[in-house]
Write a protein that holds these residues in place. Structure first.
Motif, PDB file in Angstrom:
ATOM      1  N   PRO A 132       0.837  -1.210   0.000  1.00 27.34           N
ATOM      2  CA  PRO A 132       0.000   0.000   0.000  1.00 27.34           C
ATOM      3  C   PRO A 132       0.866   1.251   0.000  1.00 27.34           C
ATOM      4  N   PRO A 133       0.426   2.301  -0.680  1.00 23.06           N
ATOM      5  CA  PRO A 133       1.195   3.556  -0.678  1.00 23.06           C
ATOM      6  C   PRO A 133       1.224   4.168   0.712  1.00 23.06           C
ATOM      7  N   ARG A 134       2.257   4.944   0.982  1.00 23.29           N
ATOM      8  CA  ARG A 134       2.419   5.579   2.288  1.00 23.29           C
ATOM      9  C   ARG A 134       2.185   7.079   2.162  1.00 23.29           C
ATOM     10  N   VAL A 135       1.652   7.660   3.216  1.00 24.50           N
ATOM     11  CA  VAL A 135       1.243   9.056   3.225  1.00 24.50           C
ATOM     12  C   VAL A 135       2.387   9.937   3.713  1.00 24.50           C
ATOM     13  N   THR A 136       2.671  11.010   2.976  1.00 24.71           N
ATOM     14  CA  THR A 136       3.682  11.983   3.412  1.00 24.71           C
ATOM     15  C   THR A 136       3.032  13.224   4.026  1.00 24.71           C
ATOM     16  N   SER A 137       1.814  13.543   3.605  1.00 24.51           N
ATOM     17  CA  SER A 137       1.078  14.651   4.212  1.00 24.51           C
ATOM     18  C   SER A 137      -0.417  14.427   3.996  1.00 24.51           C
ATOM     19  N   ALA A 138      -1.221  15.030   4.871  1.00 25.36           N
ATOM     20  CA  ALA A 138      -2.675  14.913   4.774  1.00 25.36           C
ATOM     21  C   ALA A 138      -3.285  16.286   4.978  1.00 25.36           C
ATOM     22  N   THR A 139      -4.170  16.672   4.082  1.00 24.65           N
ATOM     23  CA  THR A 139      -4.925  17.914   4.200  1.00 24.65           C
ATOM     24  C   THR A 139      -6.369  17.537   4.485  1.00 24.65           C
ATOM     25  N   PHE A 140      -6.920  18.055   5.576  1.00 25.06           N
ATOM     26  CA  PHE A 140      -8.240  17.584   5.993  1.00 25.06           C
ATOM     27  C   PHE A 140      -9.031  18.711   6.640  1.00 25.06           C
ATOM     28  N   GLN A 141     -10.317  18.468   6.766  1.00 25.05           N
ATOM     29  CA  GLN A 141     -11.206  19.448   7.381  1.00 25.05           C
ATOM     30  C   GLN A 141     -12.128  18.732   8.363  1.00 25.05           C
ATOM     31  N   ILE A 142     -12.269  19.310   9.545  1.00 21.02           N
ATOM     32  CA  ILE A 142     -13.155  18.791  10.579  1.00 21.02           C
ATOM     33  C   ILE A 142     -14.104  19.920  10.969  1.00 21.02           C
ATOM     34  N   THR A 143     -15.361  19.609  11.143  1.00 22.69           N
ATOM     35  CA  THR A 143     -16.298  20.636  11.580  1.00 22.69           C
ATOM     36  C   THR A 143     -15.821  21.222  12.907  1.00 22.69           C
ATOM     37  N   ALA A 144     -16.022  22.525  13.078  1.00 20.87           N
ATOM     38  CA  ALA A 144     -15.590  23.298  14.262  1.00 20.87           C
ATOM     39  C   ALA A 144     -14.092  23.569  14.273  1.00 20.87           C
ATOM     40  N   LEU A 145     -13.390  23.253  13.188  1.00 22.96           N
ATOM     41  CA  LEU A 145     -11.950  23.526  13.141  1.00 22.96           C
ATOM     42  C   LEU A 145     -11.672  25.025  13.254  1.00 22.96           C
ATOM     43  N   ASP A 146     -12.514  25.848  12.621  1.00 23.23           N
ATOM     44  CA  ASP A 146     -12.316  27.293  12.700  1.00 23.23           C
ATOM     45  C   ASP A 146     -12.560  27.814  14.118  1.00 23.23           C
ATOM     46  N   ALA A 147     -13.573  27.259  14.791  1.00 22.77           N
ATOM     47  CA  ALA A 147     -13.853  27.689  16.168  1.00 22.77           C
ATOM     48  C   ALA A 147     -12.710  27.318  17.095  1.00 22.77           C
ATOM     49  N   ALA A 148     -12.100  26.146  16.872  1.00 19.07           N
ATOM     50  CA  ALA A 148     -10.981  25.711  17.713  1.00 19.07           C
ATOM     51  C   ALA A 148      -9.711  26.497  17.412  1.00 19.07           C
ATOM     52  N   LEU A 149      -9.572  26.977  16.186  1.00 19.78           N
ATOM     53  CA  LEU A 149      -8.438  27.859  15.890  1.00 19.78           C
ATOM     54  C   LEU A 149      -8.608  29.169  16.659  1.00 19.78           C
ATOM     55  N   GLY A 150      -9.851  29.622  16.755  1.00 19.06           N
ATOM     56  CA  GLY A 150     -10.151  30.753  17.626  1.00 19.06           C
ATOM     57  C   GLY A 150     -10.066  32.119  16.989  1.00 19.06           C
ATOM     58  N   VAL A 151      -9.748  32.177  15.711  1.00 17.84           N
ATOM     59  CA  VAL A 151      -9.625  33.464  15.026  1.00 17.84           C
ATOM     60  C   VAL A 151     -10.363  33.372  13.696  1.00 17.84           C
ATOM     61  N   PRO A 152     -11.279  34.305  13.407  1.00 19.69           N
ATOM     62  CA  PRO A 152     -11.992  34.277  12.125  1.00 19.69           C
ATOM     63  C   PRO A 152     -11.088  34.747  10.993  1.00 19.69           C
ATOM     64  N   PRO A 153     -11.441  34.441   9.750  1.00 22.76           N
ATOM     65  CA  PRO A 153     -10.557  34.762   8.625  1.00 22.76           C
ATOM     66  C   PRO A 153     -10.583  36.228   8.198  1.00 22.76           C
ATOM     67  N   ILE A 154     -11.621  36.963   8.579  1.00 21.95           N
ATOM     68  CA  ILE A 154     -11.713  38.374   8.201  1.00 21.95           C
ATOM     69  C   ILE A 154     -11.455  39.241   9.433  1.00 21.95           C
ATOM     70  N   LYS A 155     -10.523  40.172   9.300  1.00 14.89           N
ATOM     71  CA  LYS A 155     -10.140  41.020  10.428  1.00 14.89           C
ATOM     72  C   LYS A 155     -11.162  42.124  10.662  1.00 14.89           C
ATOM     73  N   ASP A 156     -11.541  42.824   9.609  1.00 14.24           N
ATOM     74  CA  ASP A 156     -12.556  43.861   9.740  1.00 14.24           C
ATOM     75  C   ASP A 156     -13.185  44.126   8.384  1.00 14.24           C
ATOM     76  N   VAL A 157     -14.360  44.761   8.416  1.00 15.56           N
ATOM     77  CA  VAL A 157     -15.083  45.096   7.199  1.00 15.56           C
ATOM     78  C   VAL A 157     -15.515  46.555   7.260  1.00 15.56           C
ATOM     79  N   SER A 158     -15.778  47.116   6.096  1.00 11.68           N
ATOM     80  CA  SER A 158     -16.324  48.471   6.034  1.00 11.68           C
ATOM     81  C   SER A 158     -17.359  48.518   4.916  1.00 11.68           C
ATOM     82  N   ASN A 159     -18.382  49.334   5.135  1.00  9.23           N
ATOM     83  CA  ASN A 159     -19.389  49.513   4.101  1.00  9.23           C
ATOM     84  C   ASN A 159     -20.008  50.890   4.262  1.00  9.23           C
TER      85      ASN A 159
END
Length: 489
Positions: A132-159
Protein backbone atom coordinates in the motif's frame (compact mmCIF):
# COMPACT_ATOMS: atom_id res chain seq x y z
CA UNK A 1 -22.74 26.43 -10.65
CA UNK A 2 -23.80 24.69 -7.42
CA UNK A 3 -23.09 25.91 -3.90
CA UNK A 4 -20.73 22.98 -3.38
CA UNK A 5 -18.63 24.01 -6.41
CA UNK A 6 -18.38 27.55 -5.08
CA UNK A 7 -16.80 26.48 -1.81
CA UNK A 8 -13.14 27.44 -1.29
CA UNK A 9 -12.48 23.79 -0.46
CA UNK A 10 -13.89 21.35 -3.01
CA UNK A 11 -13.81 17.64 -3.75
CA UNK A 12 -12.10 16.16 -6.79
CA UNK A 13 -14.82 13.51 -6.92
CA UNK A 14 -18.34 13.99 -5.60
CA UNK A 15 -20.13 10.95 -4.12
CA UNK A 16 -21.42 9.12 -7.21
CA UNK A 17 -20.89 6.08 -9.43
CA UNK A 18 -17.92 6.26 -11.83
CA UNK A 19 -17.10 4.06 -14.79
CA UNK A 20 -13.63 2.55 -14.59
CA UNK A 21 -11.37 -0.36 -15.46
CA UNK A 22 -10.03 -2.57 -12.68
CA UNK A 23 -6.65 -4.32 -12.83
CA UNK A 24 -7.62 -7.67 -11.36
CA UNK A 25 -4.92 -10.16 -10.42
CA UNK A 26 -4.95 -13.22 -12.68
CA UNK A 27 -3.75 -16.65 -11.75
CA UNK A 28 -0.27 -16.26 -13.22
CA UNK A 29 1.14 -13.37 -11.15
CA UNK A 30 0.01 -10.72 -13.62
CA UNK A 31 -3.19 -8.76 -14.04
CA UNK A 32 -6.08 -8.33 -16.45
CA UNK A 33 -7.90 -5.12 -17.33
CA UNK A 34 -11.65 -5.57 -16.67
CA UNK A 35 -14.32 -2.88 -17.16
CA UNK A 36 -16.56 -1.98 -14.24
CA UNK A 37 -17.52 0.85 -11.96
CA UNK A 38 -16.63 2.50 -8.64
CA UNK A 39 -19.31 3.58 -6.15
CA UNK A 40 -18.45 6.40 -3.73
CA UNK A 41 -20.78 7.27 -0.85
CA UNK A 42 -20.46 9.58 2.17
CA UNK A 43 -19.39 7.83 5.40
CA UNK A 44 -19.19 4.47 3.59
CA UNK A 45 -16.35 2.29 2.31
CA UNK A 46 -15.95 2.26 -1.47
CA UNK A 47 -17.44 -0.53 -3.54
CA UNK A 48 -17.36 -1.51 -7.19
CA UNK A 49 -18.37 -3.96 -9.88
CA UNK A 50 -16.58 -5.72 -12.73
CA UNK A 51 -18.22 -7.02 -15.88
CA UNK A 52 -16.89 -9.35 -18.54
CA UNK A 53 -14.46 -12.23 -18.70
CA UNK A 54 -13.11 -12.27 -15.16
CA UNK A 55 -10.07 -14.35 -14.11
CA UNK A 56 -11.52 -17.53 -12.58
CA UNK A 57 -9.80 -20.56 -11.12
CA UNK A 58 -10.81 -23.95 -12.53
CA UNK A 59 -10.22 -27.37 -11.04
CA UNK A 60 -9.61 -30.49 -13.11
CA UNK A 61 -10.16 -33.67 -11.08
CA UNK A 62 -10.10 -36.09 -14.02
CA UNK A 63 -8.94 -35.59 -17.61
CA UNK A 64 -11.50 -33.69 -19.64
CA UNK A 65 -13.64 -32.69 -16.66
CA UNK A 66 -13.21 -29.11 -15.40
CA UNK A 67 -15.08 -27.73 -12.40
CA UNK A 68 -15.55 -24.10 -11.45
CA UNK A 69 -16.87 -23.13 -8.02
CA UNK A 70 -18.74 -19.89 -7.30
CA UNK A 71 -18.28 -17.41 -5.81
CA UNK A 72 -14.51 -17.13 -5.95
CA UNK A 73 -12.91 -14.73 -3.48
CA UNK A 74 -9.66 -12.80 -3.80
CA UNK A 75 -8.18 -10.48 -1.15
CA UNK A 76 -5.31 -8.11 -1.94
CA UNK A 77 -3.75 -5.25 0.08
CA UNK A 78 -4.01 -2.95 -2.96
CA UNK A 79 -6.19 -2.94 -6.06
CA UNK A 80 -5.60 -0.39 -8.82
CA UNK A 81 -7.98 0.98 -11.39
CA UNK A 82 -8.29 3.63 -14.09
CA UNK A 83 -11.33 5.90 -14.14
CA UNK A 84 -13.07 6.67 -17.41
CA UNK A 85 -12.07 10.36 -17.07
CA UNK A 86 -8.40 9.38 -16.96
CA UNK A 87 -8.03 9.56 -13.19
CA UNK A 88 -6.82 6.76 -10.97
CA UNK A 89 -8.19 4.78 -8.05
CA UNK A 90 -6.17 2.82 -5.52
CA UNK A 91 -8.33 0.59 -3.34
CA UNK A 92 -6.83 -0.43 0.01
CA UNK A 93 -7.53 -3.80 1.64
CA UNK A 94 -9.62 -4.91 -1.32
CA UNK A 95 -11.88 -7.96 -1.38
CA UNK A 96 -13.12 -9.29 -4.71
CA UNK A 97 -15.93 -11.80 -5.12
CA UNK A 98 -16.15 -13.21 -8.63
CA UNK A 99 -19.01 -14.92 -10.43
CA UNK A 100 -19.32 -15.94 -14.06
CA UNK A 101 -18.61 -12.75 -16.07
CA UNK A 102 -19.13 -10.40 -13.09
CA UNK A 103 -17.79 -9.56 -9.69
CA UNK A 104 -18.25 -7.34 -6.64
CA UNK A 105 -15.41 -5.32 -5.05
CA UNK A 106 -15.15 -3.76 -1.59
CA UNK A 107 -12.30 -1.90 0.06
CA UNK A 108 -11.40 -0.19 3.31
CA UNK A 109 -10.64 3.10 1.55
CA UNK A 110 -10.16 4.51 -1.93
CA UNK A 111 -7.40 6.94 -2.98
CA UNK A 112 -8.56 8.92 -6.02
CA UNK A 113 -6.17 10.85 -8.23
CA UNK A 114 -6.94 13.37 -10.94
CA UNK A 115 -6.16 12.64 -14.57
CA UNK A 116 -2.54 13.27 -15.47
CA UNK A 117 -1.39 15.13 -18.61
CA UNK A 118 -2.63 13.97 -21.99
CA UNK A 119 -5.43 11.97 -20.34
CA UNK A 120 -3.13 9.32 -18.88
CA UNK A 121 -4.05 8.06 -15.42
CA UNK A 122 -1.50 8.11 -12.62
CA UNK A 123 -1.45 4.33 -12.26
CA UNK A 124 1.78 2.67 -11.05
CA UNK A 125 3.80 0.69 -13.56
CA UNK A 126 2.98 -2.49 -11.62
CA UNK A 127 -0.79 -2.28 -11.02
CA UNK A 128 -0.73 -5.49 -9.00
CA UNK A 129 1.86 -4.14 -6.51
CA UNK A 130 1.03 -5.54 -3.08
CA UNK A 131 2.49 -2.73 -0.97
CA UNK A 132 0.00 0.00 0.00
CA UNK A 133 1.19 3.56 -0.68
CA UNK A 134 2.42 5.58 2.29
CA UNK A 135 1.24 9.06 3.23
CA UNK A 136 3.68 11.98 3.41
CA UNK A 137 1.08 14.65 4.21
CA UNK A 138 -2.68 14.91 4.77
CA UNK A 139 -4.93 17.91 4.20
CA UNK A 140 -8.24 17.58 5.99
CA UNK A 141 -11.21 19.45 7.38
CA UNK A 142 -13.15 18.79 10.58
CA UNK A 143 -16.30 20.64 11.58
CA UNK A 144 -15.59 23.30 14.26
CA UNK A 145 -11.95 23.53 13.14
CA UNK A 146 -12.32 27.29 12.70
CA UNK A 147 -13.85 27.69 16.17
CA UNK A 148 -10.98 25.71 17.71
CA UNK A 149 -8.44 27.86 15.89
CA UNK A 150 -10.15 30.75 17.63
CA UNK A 151 -9.62 33.46 15.03
CA UNK A 152 -11.99 34.28 12.13
CA UNK A 153 -10.56 34.76 8.63
CA UNK A 154 -11.71 38.37 8.20
CA UNK A 155 -10.14 41.02 10.43
CA UNK A 156 -12.56 43.86 9.74
CA UNK A 157 -15.08 45.10 7.20
CA UNK A 158 -16.32 48.47 6.03
CA UNK A 159 -19.39 49.51 4.10
CA UNK A 160 -21.26 52.71 3.30
CA UNK A 161 -23.75 52.13 6.12
CA UNK A 162 -21.13 52.01 8.89
CA UNK A 163 -19.72 55.11 10.57
CA UNK A 164 -16.75 56.31 8.58
CA UNK A 165 -17.71 54.20 5.59
CA UNK A 166 -16.97 55.54 2.12
CA UNK A 167 -19.97 55.97 -0.11
CA UNK A 168 -20.32 53.15 -2.61
CA UNK A 169 -17.37 51.21 -1.17
CA UNK A 170 -17.57 47.75 0.42
CA UNK A 171 -14.32 46.26 1.72
CA UNK A 172 -12.94 43.44 3.85
CA UNK A 173 -9.49 43.03 5.39
CA UNK A 174 -8.24 39.46 5.55
CA UNK A 175 -6.80 38.45 8.91
CA UNK A 176 -3.16 37.63 8.19
CA UNK A 177 -2.84 36.16 11.70
CA UNK A 178 -5.60 33.57 11.18
CA UNK A 179 -3.15 30.72 10.79
CA UNK A 180 -1.21 28.52 13.19
CA UNK A 181 1.71 26.17 12.62
CA UNK A 182 3.04 23.83 15.28
CA UNK A 183 5.93 21.39 15.10
CA UNK A 184 6.73 18.28 17.12
CA UNK A 185 8.88 15.23 16.66
CA UNK A 186 7.85 13.55 13.44
CA UNK A 187 5.19 16.01 12.25
CA UNK A 188 4.14 19.58 11.57
CA UNK A 189 0.52 20.74 11.80
CA UNK A 190 -0.86 23.87 10.12
CA UNK A 191 -4.40 25.16 10.48
CA UNK A 192 -5.41 28.01 8.20
CA UNK A 193 -8.09 29.09 5.74
CA UNK A 194 -8.51 28.42 2.05
CA UNK A 195 -10.31 31.30 0.36
CA UNK A 196 -12.40 31.93 -2.72
CA UNK A 197 -12.95 35.44 -4.04
CA UNK A 198 -15.37 36.49 -6.73
CA UNK A 199 -14.13 39.97 -7.59
CA UNK A 200 -14.21 40.26 -11.38
CA UNK A 201 -17.95 39.81 -11.75
CA UNK A 202 -19.72 43.16 -12.36
CA UNK A 203 -22.89 41.75 -10.78
CA UNK A 204 -21.50 39.98 -7.72
CA UNK A 205 -18.68 40.44 -5.22
CA UNK A 206 -18.02 37.79 -2.57
CA UNK A 207 -15.32 36.34 -0.36
CA UNK A 208 -15.54 32.96 1.39
CA UNK A 209 -13.20 30.87 3.55
CA UNK A 210 -12.88 27.21 4.49
CA UNK A 211 -10.83 26.12 7.53
CA UNK A 212 -8.25 23.47 6.65
CA UNK A 213 -5.63 21.49 8.55
CA UNK A 214 -2.50 19.99 7.02
CA UNK A 215 -0.22 17.55 8.79
CA UNK A 216 3.17 16.97 7.19
CA UNK A 217 5.05 13.88 8.29
CA UNK A 218 8.81 13.62 8.63
CA UNK A 219 8.57 9.94 7.73
CA UNK A 220 5.87 8.55 5.44
CA UNK A 221 3.28 6.39 7.19
CA UNK A 222 0.41 4.09 6.15
CA UNK A 223 -2.93 5.87 5.85
CA UNK A 224 -4.43 4.16 8.90
CA UNK A 225 -1.49 5.30 11.07
CA UNK A 226 -1.86 8.91 9.92
CA UNK A 227 -5.57 8.71 10.71
CA UNK A 228 -5.10 7.11 14.13
CA UNK A 229 -2.21 9.31 15.29
CA UNK A 230 -3.16 12.75 13.98
CA UNK A 231 -6.53 13.16 12.28
CA UNK A 232 -8.86 11.20 14.57
CA UNK A 233 -7.25 12.58 17.76
CA UNK A 234 -7.85 16.14 16.53
CA UNK A 235 -11.44 15.24 15.70
CA UNK A 236 -11.93 13.88 19.23
CA UNK A 237 -10.34 16.96 20.80
CA UNK A 238 -12.68 19.24 18.83
CA UNK A 239 -15.63 17.12 19.95
CA UNK A 240 -14.54 17.52 23.58
CA UNK A 241 -13.92 21.23 23.13
CA UNK A 242 -17.39 21.84 21.69
CA UNK A 243 -19.40 19.16 23.51
CA UNK A 244 -20.77 17.92 20.18
CA UNK A 245 -19.70 15.10 17.83
CA UNK A 246 -17.64 16.59 15.02
CA UNK A 247 -17.27 15.18 11.52
CA UNK A 248 -14.31 14.58 9.26
CA UNK A 249 -15.65 16.31 6.17
CA UNK A 250 -12.70 16.20 3.77
CA UNK A 251 -9.42 14.30 3.45
CA UNK A 252 -6.80 14.50 0.71
CA UNK A 253 -3.32 13.01 1.00
CA UNK A 254 0.03 13.14 -0.74
CA UNK A 255 1.74 9.80 -1.31
CA UNK A 256 5.36 8.77 -1.20
CA UNK A 257 6.79 8.43 -4.70
CA UNK A 258 3.65 9.69 -6.47
CA UNK A 259 2.75 13.13 -7.77
CA UNK A 260 -0.33 15.13 -6.87
CA UNK A 261 -3.00 14.88 -4.19
CA UNK A 262 -5.41 12.01 -3.66
CA UNK A 263 -8.93 12.24 -2.30
CA UNK A 264 -9.66 9.66 0.38
CA UNK A 265 -13.10 8.02 0.46
CA UNK A 266 -13.98 5.66 3.29
CA UNK A 267 -15.88 5.08 6.49
CA UNK A 268 -16.23 8.17 8.67
CA UNK A 269 -15.60 10.80 5.96
CA UNK A 270 -18.71 12.82 5.08
CA UNK A 271 -17.29 14.19 1.79
CA UNK A 272 -19.04 17.48 2.62
CA UNK A 273 -16.48 20.30 2.90
CA UNK A 274 -17.86 23.55 4.27
CA UNK A 275 -17.17 27.27 4.42
CA UNK A 276 -16.91 29.20 7.67
CA UNK A 277 -19.88 31.20 8.91
CA UNK A 278 -20.37 33.46 11.90
CA UNK A 279 -23.43 31.49 13.01
CA UNK A 280 -21.57 28.16 13.05
CA UNK A 281 -18.47 29.72 14.62
CA UNK A 282 -20.55 30.98 17.55
CA UNK A 283 -22.74 27.89 17.80
CA UNK A 284 -19.75 25.60 18.26
CA UNK A 285 -18.61 27.66 21.27
CA UNK A 286 -15.29 25.84 21.47
CA UNK A 287 -13.53 25.77 24.82
CA UNK A 288 -10.22 25.44 22.94
CA UNK A 289 -9.24 28.59 21.04
CA UNK A 290 -5.72 27.75 19.98
CA UNK A 291 -4.35 31.07 18.75
CA UNK A 292 -5.74 33.40 21.47
CA UNK A 293 -4.91 30.81 24.15
CA UNK A 294 -1.43 30.19 22.71
CA UNK A 295 -2.15 26.46 22.66
CA UNK A 296 -0.44 24.04 20.29
CA UNK A 297 -3.07 21.86 18.66
CA UNK A 298 -0.30 19.45 17.68
CA UNK A 299 0.76 19.10 21.33
CA UNK A 300 -2.84 18.25 22.26
CA UNK A 301 -3.02 15.72 19.44
CA UNK A 302 0.31 14.14 20.38
CA UNK A 303 -0.69 13.89 24.04
CA UNK A 304 -4.01 12.26 23.14
CA UNK A 305 -2.24 9.73 20.89
CA UNK A 306 0.21 8.85 23.67
CA UNK A 307 -2.62 8.36 26.15
CA UNK A 308 -4.52 6.22 23.65
CA UNK A 309 -1.45 4.03 23.07
CA UNK A 310 -1.11 3.59 26.84
CA UNK A 311 -4.83 2.72 27.19
CA UNK A 312 -5.54 5.66 29.47
CA UNK A 313 -8.99 4.86 30.95
CA UNK A 314 -10.58 8.25 30.32
CA UNK A 315 -9.19 8.56 26.80
CA UNK A 316 -10.14 4.99 25.95
CA UNK A 317 -13.63 5.05 27.50
CA UNK A 318 -14.75 8.58 26.71
CA UNK A 319 -12.94 8.65 23.37
CA UNK A 320 -14.97 5.65 22.20
CA UNK A 321 -18.29 7.41 22.88
CA UNK A 322 -17.46 10.89 21.58
CA UNK A 323 -18.97 10.44 18.13
CA UNK A 324 -21.98 8.41 19.22
CA UNK A 325 -25.22 10.19 18.50
CA UNK A 326 -28.59 9.45 20.14
CA UNK A 327 -27.10 7.15 22.78
CA UNK A 328 -29.54 6.16 25.52
CA UNK A 329 -28.85 8.10 28.76
CA UNK A 330 -28.55 4.79 30.66
CA UNK A 331 -25.56 3.72 28.55
CA UNK A 332 -24.02 7.17 28.58
CA UNK A 333 -24.37 7.45 32.36
CA UNK A 334 -22.56 4.15 32.93
CA UNK A 335 -19.74 5.03 30.54
CA UNK A 336 -19.23 8.51 32.02
CA UNK A 337 -19.03 7.13 35.56
CA UNK A 338 -16.67 4.41 34.31
CA UNK A 339 -14.46 7.04 32.70
CA UNK A 340 -14.29 9.03 35.96
CA UNK A 341 -13.65 5.96 38.07
CA UNK A 342 -10.89 4.84 35.69
CA UNK A 343 -9.31 8.28 35.71
CA UNK A 344 -9.22 8.38 39.51
CA UNK A 345 -7.61 4.95 39.63
CA UNK A 346 -5.06 5.91 36.98
CA UNK A 347 -4.04 9.10 38.77
CA UNK A 348 -3.96 7.50 42.20
CA UNK A 349 -2.21 4.33 41.20
CA UNK A 350 0.62 4.80 43.70
CA UNK A 351 -1.75 5.25 46.65
CA UNK A 352 -3.81 2.27 45.50
CA UNK A 353 -0.70 0.07 45.34
CA UNK A 354 0.29 1.10 48.87
CA UNK A 355 -3.19 0.26 50.16
CA UNK A 356 -3.04 -3.05 48.34
CA UNK A 357 0.31 -3.93 49.91
CA UNK A 358 -1.03 -3.13 53.42
CA UNK A 359 -4.21 -5.06 52.77
CA UNK A 360 -2.30 -8.09 51.48
CA UNK A 361 -0.20 -8.16 54.64
CA UNK A 362 -3.31 -7.91 56.83
CA UNK A 363 -5.09 -10.53 54.73
CA UNK A 364 -2.27 -13.06 55.09
CA UNK A 365 -1.95 -12.36 58.84
CA UNK A 366 -5.71 -12.79 59.36
CA UNK A 367 -5.72 -16.10 57.50
CA UNK A 368 -2.76 -17.37 59.49
CA UNK A 369 -4.53 -16.59 62.77
CA UNK A 370 -7.85 -17.96 61.57
CA UNK A 371 -6.22 -21.23 60.58
CA UNK A 372 -5.02 -21.68 64.16
CA UNK A 373 -8.28 -20.73 65.89
CA UNK A 374 -11.04 -22.00 63.53
CA UNK A 375 -12.04 -25.50 62.54
CA UNK A 376 -11.37 -26.57 58.97
CA UNK A 377 -14.85 -25.94 57.52
CA UNK A 378 -15.19 -22.44 58.97
CA UNK A 379 -11.65 -21.57 57.93
CA UNK A 380 -12.41 -22.76 54.38
CA UNK A 381 -15.48 -20.47 54.29
CA UNK A 382 -13.52 -17.49 55.62
CA UNK A 383 -10.70 -18.00 53.14
CA UNK A 384 -13.12 -18.25 50.24
CA UNK A 385 -15.07 -15.10 51.08
CA UNK A 386 -12.40 -12.84 52.56
CA UNK A 387 -11.49 -10.28 49.90
CA UNK A 388 -7.93 -10.17 48.66
CA UNK A 389 -8.39 -6.54 47.66
CA UNK A 390 -9.18 -3.52 49.85
CA UNK A 391 -12.60 -1.97 49.48
CA UNK A 392 -12.69 0.92 47.03
CA UNK A 393 -15.26 3.67 47.45
CA UNK A 394 -16.65 5.12 44.23
CA UNK A 395 -17.98 7.97 46.36
CA UNK A 396 -14.42 9.14 47.11
CA UNK A 397 -13.42 9.00 43.44
CA UNK A 398 -16.49 10.87 42.24
CA UNK A 399 -16.24 13.52 44.93
CA UNK A 400 -12.56 14.16 44.20
CA UNK A 401 -13.09 14.52 40.46
CA UNK A 402 -16.31 16.55 40.71
CA UNK A 403 -14.68 19.12 42.97
CA UNK A 404 -11.22 19.04 41.39
CA UNK A 405 -11.84 21.42 38.49
CA UNK A 406 -11.83 25.23 38.26
CA UNK A 407 -15.66 25.20 38.19
CA UNK A 408 -17.54 23.19 40.84
CA UNK A 409 -21.03 22.12 39.77
CA UNK A 410 -21.76 19.88 42.75
CA UNK A 411 -24.65 22.15 43.74
CA UNK A 412 -26.28 21.56 40.34
CA UNK A 413 -25.97 17.81 40.83
CA UNK A 414 -27.37 18.17 44.36
CA UNK A 415 -30.48 19.80 42.92
CA UNK A 416 -31.26 17.17 40.29
CA UNK A 417 -34.43 15.13 40.55
CA UNK A 418 -32.49 11.88 40.26
CA UNK A 419 -30.17 12.59 43.19
CA UNK A 420 -33.02 13.81 45.40
CA UNK A 421 -35.10 10.73 44.64
CA UNK A 422 -32.26 8.31 45.48
CA UNK A 423 -31.42 10.19 48.67
CA UNK A 424 -35.07 10.15 49.78
CA UNK A 425 -35.34 6.39 49.25
CA UNK A 426 -32.02 5.59 50.94
CA UNK A 427 -31.78 4.03 54.38
CA UNK A 428 -28.48 5.83 54.85
CA UNK A 429 -29.13 8.96 56.88
CA UNK A 430 -26.67 11.24 55.07
CA UNK A 431 -26.28 9.86 51.58
CA UNK A 432 -24.11 12.33 49.69
CA UNK A 433 -24.55 13.26 46.05
CA UNK A 434 -21.56 11.10 45.01
CA UNK A 435 -23.10 8.30 47.08
CA UNK A 436 -26.43 8.71 45.29
CA UNK A 437 -24.66 8.54 41.92
CA UNK A 438 -22.89 5.37 43.08
CA UNK A 439 -26.25 3.81 43.99
CA UNK A 440 -27.60 4.67 40.54
CA UNK A 441 -24.51 3.23 38.85
CA UNK A 442 -24.80 -0.02 40.81
CA UNK A 443 -28.53 -0.31 40.16
CA UNK A 444 -28.07 0.18 36.42
CA UNK A 445 -24.97 -2.01 36.12
CA UNK A 446 -26.44 -4.93 38.06
CA UNK A 447 -30.02 -4.63 36.85
CA UNK A 448 -31.42 -3.87 40.31
CA UNK A 449 -33.73 -1.17 38.96
CA UNK A 450 -34.09 1.42 36.25
CA UNK A 451 -34.54 5.18 36.27
CA UNK A 452 -36.49 7.55 34.10
CA UNK A 453 -34.49 8.54 31.01
CA UNK A 454 -35.23 12.24 31.48
CA UNK A 455 -33.87 12.09 35.06
CA UNK A 456 -30.73 10.34 33.87
CA UNK A 457 -30.29 12.77 30.99
CA UNK A 458 -30.10 15.80 33.29
CA UNK A 459 -27.32 14.16 35.32
CA UNK A 460 -25.58 12.86 32.20
CA UNK A 461 -25.34 16.41 30.87
CA UNK A 462 -23.66 17.58 34.09
CA UNK A 463 -21.35 14.56 34.29
CA UNK A 464 -20.26 15.18 30.72
CA UNK A 465 -19.13 18.69 31.62
CA UNK A 466 -16.94 17.15 34.33
CA UNK A 467 -15.50 14.47 32.03
CA UNK A 468 -14.79 17.03 29.30
CA UNK A 469 -13.10 19.29 31.84
CA UNK A 470 -10.82 16.51 33.03
CA UNK A 471 -10.10 15.45 29.45
CA UNK A 472 -8.80 18.95 28.68
CA UNK A 473 -6.94 19.02 32.00
CA UNK A 474 -4.95 15.85 31.31
CA UNK A 475 -4.12 17.20 27.84
CA UNK A 476 -2.46 20.17 29.50
CA UNK A 477 -5.02 22.92 28.89
CA UNK A 478 -4.95 25.88 31.32
CA UNK A 479 -7.76 26.58 33.78
CA UNK A 480 -9.24 29.34 31.63
CA UNK A 481 -9.82 26.84 28.80
CA UNK A 482 -11.26 24.19 31.15
CA UNK A 483 -13.64 26.76 32.67
CA UNK A 484 -15.23 27.42 29.28
CA UNK A 485 -16.57 23.87 29.22
CA UNK A 486 -19.07 24.71 31.95
CA UNK A 487 -22.21 26.72 31.20
CA UNK A 488 -22.69 29.93 33.12
CA UNK A 489 -26.35 29.33 33.98
Amino acid sequence: MSDRQKLPLSLMYEPDTYLCSWFLPDNTGGHVDIPGDLVLRPLRPPTGQVYGTVPLQHTQHVPGVVETAFPQSISVPVLHGRLANGGSVTLLDAHIQLWDKSGHITGAAALLGNAAFFGLADVPEAPTAAIPPRVTSATFQITALDAALGVPPIKDVSNPHLPGGEEGRWAATVNASASGTWSAEGAELTVSYYHRMRAMDPCEFSLAFSPVATVTLTEAKPLEIALDQYIEPLRKILSIATGKPQDLSYLHVELEGREGKYQVVGTGITQAPFASSTAAFRAHNSAVRALPDKLSLLDLVTQWSQYAAAHHPLVETYGAMLHTRDQHPRSRYLLLVQALEGLYGYENKGTTEQRQAKHTASYEDALARAKKDLDAEIFKFVKKHLSKKPSVSLDIALNALMTGLPVNIMDRLDATELVKEVQAASTTAALTTPGALRVVRNDLAHGNRGYEPHQLQVVVRLLEFIVRGHALRILGCPEAVISRVFPTE
